[in-house]
Design an enzyme around this catalytic site. Sequence first.
Site, PDB file in Angstrom:
ATOM      1  N   GLU A  40      60.387 -59.961  -4.690  1.00 26.65           N
ATOM      2  CA  GLU A  40      61.036 -60.500  -5.888  1.00 26.65           C
ATOM      3  C   GLU A  40      62.426 -59.900  -6.137  1.00 26.65           C
ATOM      4  O   GLU A  40      62.661 -59.177  -7.114  1.00 26.65           O
ATOM      5  CB  GLU A  40      60.119 -60.332  -7.100  1.00 26.65           C
ATOM      6  CG  GLU A  40      58.797 -61.065  -6.894  1.00 26.65           C
ATOM      7  CD  GLU A  40      57.938 -61.190  -8.139  1.00 26.65           C
ATOM      8  OE1 GLU A  40      58.188 -60.460  -9.120  1.00 26.65           O
ATOM      9  OE2 GLU A  40      57.011 -62.024  -8.115  1.00 26.65           O
ATOM     10  N   GLU A  97      52.548 -64.632  -2.611  1.00 24.97           N
ATOM     11  CA  GLU A  97      51.963 -64.061  -3.834  1.00 24.97           C
ATOM     12  C   GLU A  97      51.798 -65.097  -4.926  1.00 24.97           C
ATOM     13  O   GLU A  97      52.700 -65.883  -5.207  1.00 24.97           O
ATOM     14  CB  GLU A  97      52.834 -62.920  -4.377  1.00 24.97           C
ATOM     15  CG  GLU A  97      52.183 -62.203  -5.560  1.00 24.97           C
ATOM     16  CD  GLU A  97      53.110 -61.171  -6.211  1.00 24.97           C
ATOM     17  OE1 GLU A  97      53.762 -60.410  -5.465  1.00 24.97           O
ATOM     18  OE2 GLU A  97      53.180 -61.147  -7.450  1.00 24.97           O
TER      19      GLU A  97
END
Length: 440
Positions: free
Chosen positions: A195, A293
Amino acid sequence: MSQLIVSSKHTNHRLSLVNLQEFKTSKANTTLSIRRENKFQTMLGFGGAFTESACYNLYRVGPEAREKALKAYFDPHEGIGYTLGRVSIHGCDFSLSSYTYIEEGDAELKTFNIARDFTYVIPTIKRAEEISKQPIQLLASPWTPPPFMKDNKSFIRGGHLLEEYARPWANYFLRFIQEYRKAGCSIWGVTVQNEPQAVQRWDSCIYSVEEEAHFVREHLGPVLKNSDASDVNILIWDHNRDILVERVQPILSDPETAKYVWGSAFHWYVSNAFENVGKVHELFPDKGILFTEGCIEGGVKMDDWTSGERYATQMIGDISNFCQGYIDWNLWLDNTGGPNHVNNLCDAPIIIDIFPEKVIFQSSYYYIGHISKYVKVGAKRIDHTLNNPDLQSLTFENPDGQIVAIVMNKTEKEVPLTISFEGKNETILLPKRSIITYLG
């Protein structure tokens, strides 16, 4: 011999092999027409993340519950056949604390040591492999470089990698791969950064698209290529699909950077823009795409049937757009949705209720299993049409030629459904709020 597996909210069926004759009906207006001759991507497999918290939860209960929880995912017959996994390169929010493998300031990596991971993580991976009877292919992701390598000198709240430490950080990736391989773990790939656009109160680091490309082109790519880890795949982005195209297009359009990159990794948070996954494949058909994810956020949602429906919606949407595999987030959480050292609690398909030592299966476990258990590594997605917009579907051909069809019904109505392929027609009654897997 055709087989039917069913999970439905309003019955006791949970990933249940049923008597196909009992589900047959006479006629249907809805038809799933399968065309084996039109083949698409090859599937890499399915799995979840061996976070320190997830693995620690297994060691908070006795051997019987621990083994049950492991077999539920990794046994290809009793469980749902996971063959992929994700690990963090040192700490993340689902570690018991922030940590690295070196002493702070050690740019030469003289103190590099993965001893902490031998407490919970590596033993769990090794037992999963014993149960699976094959190596678990691992994707490794860092949440942050060590604080001294960043401009904010902190594990948390973003910050950027300092250029003077870019090569030591690339070398850190290599040492991690080497040490995990020495421990007998199969590192299949790495992502540059988990991220890279999230400034979080937990372990994090920011990369612009230019910074990510530079790190891959000048440091990580050459370091891995010129090492004994040259077979390890590099994946970029590893963040939400909403801006997947704009993040990966500049990197994959540059031949000097793209030569080091296997493909793109992405998460499901923020949006359901499945078309962005398909757009990346359209632009770069020779590059891979992997989901890395997703989870239900905000703690445990016990007995919530919509959790399973969300997982299947995401999986069907992404795989229909050339995604090649799916890695869920935490494999096991406790009944609070943790532990998480910054209280970022989540749900998981399997909950370990610690003190009664109870293994609890959420609806998401069954919905994932309808795909992961029956779509084998090396399966190819194949073409089909379905003339009912209320249903969602996927179809595959396994390496042994078996046809696999998954159909989800999120409505409160039973739907008569004809499954048609190669001149054979089976008409069944699809239960309300259900998912089925048909094997032909």
